[in-house]
Design a protein around this motif. Structure first.
Motif, PDB file in Angstrom:
ATOM      1  N   ARG A  77      -3.974  -4.190   0.161  1.00  0.00           N
ATOM      2  CA  ARG A  77      -3.306  -3.206  -0.694  1.00  0.00           C
ATOM      3  C   ARG A  77      -4.382  -2.495  -1.500  1.00  0.00           C
ATOM      4  O   ARG A  77      -5.141  -3.123  -2.223  1.00  0.00           O
ATOM      5  CB  ARG A  77      -2.310  -3.904  -1.607  1.00  0.00           C
ATOM      6  CG  ARG A  77      -1.401  -2.961  -2.314  1.00  0.00           C
ATOM      7  CD  ARG A  77       0.048  -3.386  -2.108  1.00  0.00           C
ATOM      8  NE  ARG A  77       0.953  -2.558  -2.890  1.00  0.00           N
ATOM      9  CZ  ARG A  77       1.610  -1.542  -2.378  1.00  0.00           C
ATOM     10  NH1 ARG A  77       1.467  -1.249  -1.108  1.00  0.00           N
ATOM     11  NH2 ARG A  77       2.408  -0.827  -3.122  1.00  0.00           N
TER      12      ARG A  77
ATOM     13  N   THR B  16      -1.002  -0.088   1.847  1.00  0.00           N
ATOM     14  CA  THR B  16      -1.719  -1.069   2.655  1.00  0.00           C
ATOM     15  C   THR B  16      -2.419  -0.354   3.799  1.00  0.00           C
ATOM     16  O   THR B  16      -1.764   0.329   4.597  1.00  0.00           O
ATOM     17  CB  THR B  16      -0.737  -2.120   3.221  1.00  0.00           C
ATOM     18  OG1 THR B  16      -0.031  -2.708   2.125  1.00  0.00           O
ATOM     19  CG2 THR B  16      -1.475  -3.193   3.993  1.00  0.00           C
TER      20      THR B  16
ATOM     21  N   THR C 153       3.209   3.404   1.335  1.00  0.00           N
ATOM     22  CA  THR C 153       2.462   4.166   0.338  1.00  0.00           C
ATOM     23  C   THR C 153       3.371   4.720  -0.757  1.00  0.00           C
ATOM     24  O   THR C 153       4.485   5.162  -0.488  1.00  0.00           O
ATOM     25  CB  THR C 153       1.721   5.337   1.017  1.00  0.00           C
ATOM     26  OG1 THR C 153       0.990   4.832   2.125  1.00  0.00           O
ATOM     27  CG2 THR C 153       0.777   6.033   0.061  1.00  0.00           C
TER      28      THR C 153
ATOM     29  N   GLU D 283      -9.526  -2.312  -3.699  1.00  0.00           N
ATOM     30  CA  GLU D 283      -8.452  -3.268  -3.489  1.00  0.00           C
ATOM     31  C   GLU D 283      -7.750  -3.561  -4.811  1.00  0.00           C
ATOM     32  O   GLU D 283      -8.398  -3.690  -5.857  1.00  0.00           O
ATOM     33  CB  GLU D 283      -9.041  -4.557  -2.913  1.00  0.00           C
ATOM     34  CG  GLU D 283      -8.026  -5.568  -2.502  1.00  0.00           C
ATOM     35  CD  GLU D 283      -8.656  -6.800  -1.868  1.00  0.00           C
ATOM     36  OE1 GLU D 283      -7.941  -7.799  -1.771  1.00  0.00           O
ATOM     37  OE2 GLU D 283      -9.825  -6.749  -1.495  1.00  0.00           O
TER      38      GLU D 283
END
Length: 131
Positions: free
Chosen positions: A33, A47, A62, A92
């Motif tokens: 993610r 992701t 998204t 991340e």
């Protein structure tokens, strides 16, 4: 000749370094993610499912994230293709740290109004006098 062959085999036995050139470094971000900041200022959260040699990427699940004054609004976008040229930075997301921010979910109008208050006056280049 035998010495050259032996040297060649030694090079193959060495482990590959952790640094990868260009888009190949995105391999570590697959199935994670991410927060992606675009050149136009938008923040996308999704992701990463795929990417190519130009850093174009496919994000799944998204949302376009808006945060202002402790309020959060996520505009759902779904499956999204991002052109690599438009990416400023990506990283991340840590779900624990994200939850620790204690951002309150709010409706789009409330969050966008708060964003405008923070950003101040928007420029209207049509009204600016030219020299």
């Amino acid at each position: 000749m035998n010495q050259m062959a032996a040297a060649g085999n030694d090079m193959l036995d060495q482990p590959v370094g952790l640094t990868l050139p260009g888009a190949a470094s995105l391999v570590e971000q697959l199935d994670k993610r991410l927060l992606v900041v675009l050149r136009d200022g938008r923040h996308l959260v999704g992701t990463m499912r795929s990417f190519d040699q130009f850093s174009n990427m496919v994000l799944e699940g998204t949302v376009e994230r808006h945060i202002a004054k402790g309020l959060k609004f996520d505009l759902p976008l779904g499956l999204y293709i991002v052109r690599g040229d438009n990416v400023v930075v990506l990283g991340e997301l840590d779900p624990v740290k994200e939850k620790a921010l204690n951002l309150k979910d709010a409706d789009e109008v409330t969050v966008r109004t708060a964003e405008k208050q923070i950003k101040g006056v928007e420029w209207d280049f049509e009204k600016i006098e030219r020299f």
